[in-house]
Design a protein around this motif. Structure first.
Motif, PDB file in Angstrom:
ATOM      1  N   PHE A 146       0.838  -1.158  -0.030  1.00  0.00           N
ATOM      2  CA  PHE A 146      -0.019   0.151   0.033  1.00  0.00           C
ATOM      3  C   PHE A 146       0.883   1.214   0.105  1.00  0.00           C
ATOM      4  N   ILE A 147       1.812   1.215   0.860  1.00  0.00           N
ATOM      5  CA  ILE A 147       2.739   2.479   0.849  1.00  0.00           C
ATOM      6  C   ILE A 147       3.694   2.580  -0.478  1.00  0.00           C
ATOM      7  N   THR A 148       4.001   1.506  -0.948  1.00  0.00           N
ATOM      8  CA  THR A 148       4.511   1.646  -2.427  1.00  0.00           C
ATOM      9  C   THR A 148       3.554   2.292  -3.545  1.00  0.00           C
ATOM     10  N   ALA A 149       2.211   1.502  -3.362  1.00  0.00           N
ATOM     11  CA  ALA A 149       1.368   2.277  -4.316  1.00  0.00           C
ATOM     12  C   ALA A 149       0.966   3.672  -4.087  1.00  0.00           C
ATOM     13  N   MET A 150       0.980   4.144  -2.872  1.00  0.00           N
ATOM     14  CA  MET A 150       0.684   5.452  -2.400  1.00  0.00           C
ATOM     15  C   MET A 150       2.054   6.462  -3.219  1.00  0.00           C
ATOM     16  N   GLU A 151       3.165   5.824  -2.930  1.00  0.00           N
ATOM     17  CA  GLU A 151       4.343   6.758  -3.174  1.00  0.00           C
ATOM     18  C   GLU A 151       3.850   6.874  -4.723  1.00  0.00           C
ATOM     19  N   GLY A 152       3.925   5.783  -5.625  1.00  0.00           N
ATOM     20  CA  GLY A 152       3.575   5.842  -6.923  1.00  0.00           C
ATOM     21  C   GLY A 152       2.473   6.945  -7.383  1.00  0.00           C
ATOM     22  N   LEU A 153       1.397   6.995  -6.781  1.00  0.00           N
ATOM     23  CA  LEU A 153       0.458   7.900  -6.819  1.00  0.00           C
ATOM     24  C   LEU A 153       0.743   9.346  -6.634  1.00  0.00           C
ATOM     25  N   GLN A 154       1.628   9.477  -5.620  1.00  0.00           N
ATOM     26  CA  GLN A 154       2.144  10.752  -5.237  1.00  0.00           C
ATOM     27  C   GLN A 154       3.029  11.292  -6.421  1.00  0.00           C
ATOM     28  N   ASP A 155       3.942  10.493  -6.664  1.00  0.00           N
ATOM     29  CA  ASP A 155       5.090  10.615  -7.778  1.00  0.00           C
ATOM     30  C   ASP A 155       3.977  11.137  -9.054  1.00  0.00           C
ATOM     31  N   GLN A 156       3.318  10.457  -9.502  1.00  0.00           N
ATOM     32  CA  GLN A 156       2.290  10.921 -10.702  1.00  0.00           C
ATOM     33  C   GLN A 156       1.607  12.153 -10.306  1.00  0.00           C
ATOM     34  N   LEU A 157       0.925  12.390  -9.188  1.00  0.00           N
ATOM     35  CA  LEU A 157       0.395  13.618  -8.941  1.00  0.00           C
ATOM     36  C   LEU A 157       1.340  14.788  -9.127  1.00  0.00           C
TER      37      LEU A 157
END
Length: 115
Positions: free
Chosen positions: A68-79
């Motif tokens: 979940f943390i990894t996915a959230m990091e990816g989302l934050q990077d894209q945003l």
């Protein structure tokens, strides 16, 4: 056991933030300001999840939490990348670089499609 009430509290906090992130709708359809607000909420969700990580017990729960943390990091990077594209023209203008050859190539609407 004290962990149980803490887990209930953590779950309530994380669920509330998750709902705020997911009700944002389709990222492509959001305007720049709405996407920026979503970025802030996603950051709060990730930081809260990281804060509550000691409550994860067992291998499966810990592994799920890390994913979940990894996915959230990816989302934050894209945003973050989309936010950079949205703010770059104004920044170039403020720095009096808009007219410099190649400045327009740094940011284009087509770049948003990559994200």
């Amino acid at each position: 056991m004290l962990a149980s009430p803490a887990k209930i509290f953590a779950s309530t906090v994380l669920d509330k933030l998750w709902k705020r992130v997911t009700r944002g709708g389709n990222l492509v359809d959001l305007d720049d300001e709405a996407r920026h607000q979503l970025r802030i909420t996603a950051k709060k969700l990730r930081y809260a999840a990281e804060f509550f990580s000691p409550l994860c017990m067992g291998k499966a729960e810990t592994k799920r939490h890390k994913r979940f943390i990894t996915a959230m990091e990816g989302l934050q990077d894209q945003l973050g990348s989309l936010n950079d594209l949205a703010t770059a023209p104004d920044m170039l203008s403020k720095l009096a670089l808009s007219g410099v050859p190649g400045a327009g190539d740094l940011v284009s609407a087509a770049d948003k499609a990559r994200f």
